[in-house]
Design a protein around this motif. Structure first.
Motif, short mmCIF file in Angstrom:
data_model
loop_
_atom_site.label_atom_id
_atom_site.label_comp_id
_atom_site.label_asym_id
_atom_site.label_seq_id
_atom_site.Cartn_x
_atom_site.Cartn_y
_atom_site.Cartn_z
N THR A 199 -17.34 28.82 -45.76
CA THR A 199 -17.93 27.50 -45.59
C THR A 199 -19.11 27.49 -44.63
OG1 THR A 199 -15.71 26.63 -45.89
CG2 THR A 199 -17.36 25.06 -45.15
N TYR A 200 -18.98 28.23 -43.54
CA TYR A 200 -19.99 28.08 -42.48
C TYR A 200 -20.86 29.30 -42.23
CZ TYR A 200 -16.66 24.32 -41.52
OH TYR A 200 -15.82 23.26 -41.63
N TRP A 201 -20.40 30.45 -42.65
CA TRP A 201 -21.05 31.67 -42.17
C TRP A 201 -21.58 32.58 -43.27
CZ3 TRP A 201 -21.77 31.46 -37.03
CH2 TRP A 201 -20.93 30.63 -36.30
N SER A 202 -21.58 32.10 -44.52
CA SER A 202 -21.92 33.04 -45.59
C SER A 202 -23.37 32.93 -46.05
CB SER A 202 -20.96 32.87 -46.76
OG SER A 202 -21.09 31.57 -47.27
N ASP A 203 -24.10 31.89 -45.64
CA ASP A 203 -25.48 31.77 -46.11
C ASP A 203 -26.41 32.75 -45.39
OD1 ASP A 203 -24.47 29.78 -47.60
OD2 ASP A 203 -25.94 28.25 -47.03
N TYR A 204 -26.25 32.84 -44.09
CA TYR A 204 -27.10 33.73 -43.29
C TYR A 204 -26.20 34.48 -42.31
CZ TYR A 204 -30.23 29.91 -44.73
OH TYR A 204 -30.88 28.94 -45.43
N GLY A 240 -24.39 35.75 -39.35
CA GLY A 240 -24.17 35.37 -37.94
C GLY A 240 -24.72 34.02 -37.54
N ILE A 241 -25.07 33.19 -38.53
CA ILE A 241 -25.67 31.89 -38.24
C ILE A 241 -24.78 30.79 -38.81
CG2 ILE A 241 -27.62 30.39 -38.86
CD1 ILE A 241 -29.43 32.78 -38.60
N TYR A 242 -24.53 29.75 -38.00
CA TYR A 242 -23.68 28.64 -38.43
C TYR A 242 -24.47 27.68 -39.31
CZ TYR A 242 -20.85 24.40 -38.25
OH TYR A 242 -20.12 23.28 -38.59
N CYS A 243 -23.96 27.45 -40.52
CA CYS A 243 -24.64 26.59 -41.48
C CYS A 243 -23.91 25.26 -41.52
CB CYS A 243 -24.57 27.27 -42.83
SG CYS A 243 -25.98 26.91 -43.82
N VAL A 244 -24.61 24.16 -41.24
CA VAL A 244 -23.92 22.90 -41.03
C VAL A 244 -23.66 22.12 -42.32
CG1 VAL A 244 -25.07 22.75 -38.79
CG2 VAL A 244 -25.94 21.41 -40.67
N GLY A 245 -24.43 22.46 -43.38
CA GLY A 245 -24.23 21.74 -44.64
C GLY A 245 -25.09 20.50 -44.80
N ASP A 246 -25.96 20.25 -43.84
CA ASP A 246 -26.89 19.13 -43.95
C ASP A 246 -28.30 19.66 -44.18
OD1 ASP A 246 -24.87 17.36 -43.39
OD2 ASP A 246 -25.57 16.83 -41.39
N GLY A 247 -29.10 18.89 -44.92
CA GLY A 247 -30.52 19.19 -45.04
C GLY A 247 -31.27 18.47 -43.92
N ALA A 248 -32.36 19.07 -43.46
CA ALA A 248 -33.12 18.45 -42.38
C ALA A 248 -34.55 18.96 -42.40
CB ALA A 248 -32.47 18.76 -41.03
N ARG A 249 -35.41 18.27 -41.66
CA ARG A 249 -36.76 18.77 -41.41
C ARG A 249 -37.08 18.54 -39.95
NH1 ARG A 249 -40.61 14.33 -41.08
NH2 ARG A 249 -39.52 12.44 -41.70
N LYS A 250 -38.05 19.30 -39.47
CA LYS A 250 -38.47 19.12 -38.08
C LYS A 250 -39.92 18.67 -38.12
CE LYS A 250 -37.02 22.49 -35.00
NZ LYS A 250 -37.19 23.74 -34.24
N ASP A 251 -40.24 17.60 -37.40
CA ASP A 251 -41.64 17.15 -37.44
C ASP A 251 -42.48 17.92 -36.43
OD1 ASP A 251 -41.33 15.97 -34.93
OD2 ASP A 251 -41.02 13.94 -35.74
N GLU A 252 -43.76 17.59 -36.34
CA GLU A 252 -44.65 18.38 -35.49
C GLU A 252 -44.32 18.25 -34.01
OE1 GLU A 252 -45.22 15.22 -37.15
OE2 GLU A 252 -46.54 16.44 -38.41
N ASP A 253 -43.57 17.22 -33.64
CA ASP A 253 -43.15 17.07 -32.23
C ASP A 253 -41.80 17.71 -31.94
OD1 ASP A 253 -45.45 15.53 -31.80
OD2 ASP A 253 -44.40 13.70 -32.43
N GLY A 254 -41.24 18.38 -32.94
CA GLY A 254 -39.95 19.02 -32.71
C GLY A 254 -38.75 18.12 -32.96
N ASN A 255 -38.99 16.91 -33.48
CA ASN A 255 -37.86 16.02 -33.80
C ASN A 255 -37.20 16.45 -35.11
OD1 ASN A 255 -38.22 14.09 -31.66
ND2 ASN A 255 -40.08 13.44 -32.75
N ILE A 256 -35.88 16.46 -35.10
CA ILE A 256 -35.13 16.84 -36.29
C ILE A 256 -34.70 15.58 -37.04
CG2 ILE A 256 -32.98 17.94 -37.09
CD1 ILE A 256 -33.38 19.95 -34.75
N TRP A 257 -35.03 15.54 -38.32
CA TRP A 257 -34.68 14.41 -39.20
C TRP A 257 -33.66 14.92 -40.21
CZ3 TRP A 257 -37.55 9.64 -38.97
CH2 TRP A 257 -38.62 9.67 -38.06
N ILE A 258 -32.48 14.33 -40.20
CA ILE A 258 -31.46 14.70 -41.19
C ILE A 258 -31.82 14.00 -42.50
CG2 ILE A 258 -28.99 14.59 -41.76
CD1 ILE A 258 -29.56 16.28 -39.24
N VAL A 259 -31.92 14.77 -43.59
CA VAL A 259 -32.30 14.14 -44.86
C VAL A 259 -31.10 13.91 -45.77
CG1 VAL A 259 -34.63 15.11 -44.69
CG2 VAL A 259 -32.90 16.28 -46.07
#
Ligand code: 7RM
Length: 649
Positions: A490-495, A497-516
């Motif tokens: 569930t959490y560790w098979s995509d990459y 050693g990296i925890y995958c949360v299951g949400d899509g997101a983007r980061k804007d130019e100021d470093g703000n994370i937007w959950i999509v």
């Protein structure tokens, strides 16, 4: 065609931290946040040791962190008791006689418990558990209304090293059976009932039915709350008040290994069997302590209120543990937000002079729908900080919360986190970070959040991808109880050693994370991958709309077509052109690509019992006209029948 999740919604409103708030806050500038964040990432062990040192450890750790992905151990070798930290630690100061809990029942009955009194109750129930044979590591299932005894029972389990598993009081008999058998619980704590929307909800009778199917329970402790007649099985069922009357109030808290299991909390996930998320003691304690301290900026004179139920992780981290670790006074409420009407919360904020208020977007949207009059008749000037959690908050709902509830002066912390993460992960630090409606902004200390594409490369600004966490953090889950394979998958098979949360997101130019939106819910329209949050927010930005859910429906040419479900605000008449207007509105806000092919005006949406929209059910409905998927977490199954009659596929 890009595999990124696209972003089309532009949000330019920005709210720098309120100056008065900042000048009194623990973290009062962006520079200070950035400096601390840098240290937390570059030297996590130093950073977290400093936080941990605010608390009591019965013996010191040998190492702060031992990390072998995906397994983390925090404060290795230390001995600690989290209940002692929530209670005993405060008894040598003025906090002893300060209210820990100001409780209000749905019918208006009131109770207060000082830190000293709460400590006494917890010691007594610890002694009860011990005398009934509960041992270190035993699992105790709690099925309780929102009464102080729920907190007492959790803390008593923690105090003696038993593992609690709280099951939300709205869950069915079968859900109790599944959870009892998955964690092999030997003890249950419940009540004769609890009040919800004016009705007494039976709890013990559900437990009784569950115990007909699961025979492993030795003792069941029953709090008398409603006075309903309940059968007591001799030898198994005992009244809480009777055993508490006889129990000694002296109990010395023993230290347990920092990695000793603290609780298992089941989370449904999108399909199938619930996952028993396992949290351990030391790291979880430090994580919930530090997030309350910095994100809620908790101080000794605050009155804090989190409206969640203790059956959810929010109730664990931000009712039971975090606030008590910080020694604040909190309000706890038994019932529904609309009992007797939607002014209940605001009447309570006024009465108890609540200064920090934490709730969910689903509640905020319900308040908007109910109308401002119910709010504005109350004096909310005690509020200084607002928070949200659970779903992306639509920018228009954020603005309403900011203006109508917060009077334009209270920062809003939009806190992104999960049952699995144990504590806030992406969130504004209110005295330091400018907020924008719809973004949870920046990572909390020690949280190495990134947005990756399918190949594991970091996405450029504003390109949507998978939200991941690249470094361990103290309150992270330690596994899925009894199912390591599922934990890894569930959490560790995509990459690696990296925890995958299951949400899509983007980061804007100021470093703000937007959950999509959840990755499972992403739409694919003519090769464009669209998150649900932006289209829903575009709909909610129309004056007539209170709430919206968007899903994809199979389409011969486009792959998927956008289908929207919309709830209108209270007094809007459904003018003939409204459906067309709303579709047009989406086109003008986001673009033609996101324009819904079908748009249904509905009275209710399928939601989980914690208020999250269940888009997978809507998706199945528009594709097949049926719903066969798992609906055990659905709050009101009737909603489905109503929608079925409306939807054409
Ligand atoms: C605390 C909690 C976790 C999921 C998570 C997201 C969604 C939660 C936010 C949010 C956007 C937020 N735990 N979620 N908070 N999405 N902004 N501030 O809710 O385990 O029940 O759910 O909830 O999808 O992955 S949870």
């Amino acid at each position: 065609m890009s595999k990124d999740i696209e972003s089309h919604l532009v949000e330019s409103r920005s709210f720098p931290p309120n100056e008065e708030f900042s000048s009194n806050a623990r973290i009062s500038s962006l520079e200070q946040y950035e400096e601390m964040y840098k240290e937390s990432i570059e030297s996590p062990e130093t950073f977290w040791a400093k936080e941990a040192n605010d608390l009591n450890w019965q013996s010191d750790w040998e190492r702060v962190l031992e990390w072998k992905a995906p397994n983390a151990k925090w404060f290795v070798g230390a001995k600690v008791n989290i209940a002692e930290n929530c209670l005993d630690r405060h008894l040598t100061s003025d906090r002893k006689d300060k209210n820990a809990i100001i409780w209000e029942g749905e019918l208006g009955d009131k109770r207060t418990l000082t830190y000293g009194e709460l400590h006494t109750e917890v010691c007594k129930f610890s002694n009860v558990l011990l005398s009934e044979g509960v041992s270190v590591g035993d699992r105790v299932l709690l099925y309780m209304p929102m009464i102080p005894e729920a907190v007492v029972a959790m803390l008593a389990c923690a105090r003696i090293g038993a593992v609690h598993s709280v099951v939300f009081g709205g869950f069915s008999v079968d859900s109790i059976v599944d959870r009892l058998s998955d964690c092999e619980a030997k003890y249950v704590v419940t009540a004769d009932g609890g009040y919800r929307r004016g009705k007494a909800i039976a709890l013990k009778s559900n437990v009784d039915q569950a115990l007909e199917k699961y025979s492993g329970v030795e003792k069941s402790f029953v709090v008398k709350r409603t006075g309903a007649e309940v059968p007591m099985l001799t030898g198994r069922d005992v009244w809480w008040h009777e055993v508490m009357d006889e129990a000694s109030s002296s109990h010395v808290a023993e230290g347990f290994d920092s990695e000793h299991p603290l609780f298992i909390l089941y989370t449904s996930g999108s399909t199938g069997k619930p996952k028993g998320i396992l949290h351990t003691t030391g790291g979880y304690m430090v994580g919930t302590y530090a997030t309350c301290k910095y994100v809620f900026d908790m101080n000794d004179d605050d009155v804090y209120w989190c409206t969640a139920d203790v059956g959810w992780i929010t109730g664990h981290s931000y009712i039971t543990y975090g606030p008590l670790l910080n020694g604040v006074t909190q309000v706890m409420y038994e019932g529904a937000p609309n009992y007797p009407d939607f002014s209940r919360f605001w009447q309570m904020v006024e009465e108890y002079k609540v200064s920090i208020f934490y709730t969910a977007p689903t509640a905020i949207r319900a308040f908007i729908k109910a109308g401002n009059d119910l709010v504005t008749k109350h004096d909310l000037s005690s509020l200084r900080l607002l928070g949200t959690v659970g779903e992306p908050i639509n920018p228009e709902a954020w603005m309403w919360y900011h203006e109508v509830i917060g009077g334009g002066r209270c920062p809003i912390v939009d806190t992104w986190w999960q049952t699995e993460t144990g504590a806030h992960m992406v969130t504004p630090i209110p005295g330091a970070i400018s907020t924008k409606p719809g973004t949870a902004t920046r990572p909390f200390f020690g949280v190495d959040a990134a947005i990756l594409d399918e190949d594991g490369n970091e996405c450029p600004p504003n390109a949507g991808g998978k939200l991941v966490i690249r470094k361990p953090w103290p309150s992270m889950l330690r596994g899925i109880y009894g199912d390591e394979k599922r934990f890894l998958e569930t959490y560790w098979s995509d990459y690696e050693g990296i925890y995958c949360v299951g949400d899509g997101a983007r980061k804007d130019e100021d470093g703000n994370i937007w959950i999509v939106g959840r990755l499972d819910d992403v739409l694919n329209v003519s090769g464009h991958r669209l998150g649900t949050a932006e289209i829903e927010s575009a709909l909610v930005s129309h004056d007539a709309v209170a709430e919206a859910a968007v899903v994809g429906k199979p389409h011969e040419i486009k792959g998927q077509a956008v289908v929207a479900f919309v709830i209108l605000k209270g007094d809007n008449n459904k003018g003939d052109t409204l459906v067309q207007d709303l579709k047009k509105h989406v086109t003008s806000v986001i673009g033609a690509l996101a324009r819904p092919d079908d748009l249904y005006l509905v009275l209710a949406l399928p939601k989980t019992r914690s208020g999250k929209i269940m888009r997978r059910l809507l998706k199945e409905l528009v594709a097949t006209g049926e719903i066969t998927g798992n609906i055990t977490t659905l709050e009101d199954p009737n909603v489905i029948n109503v929608l079925k009659a409306q939807v054409s596929c």
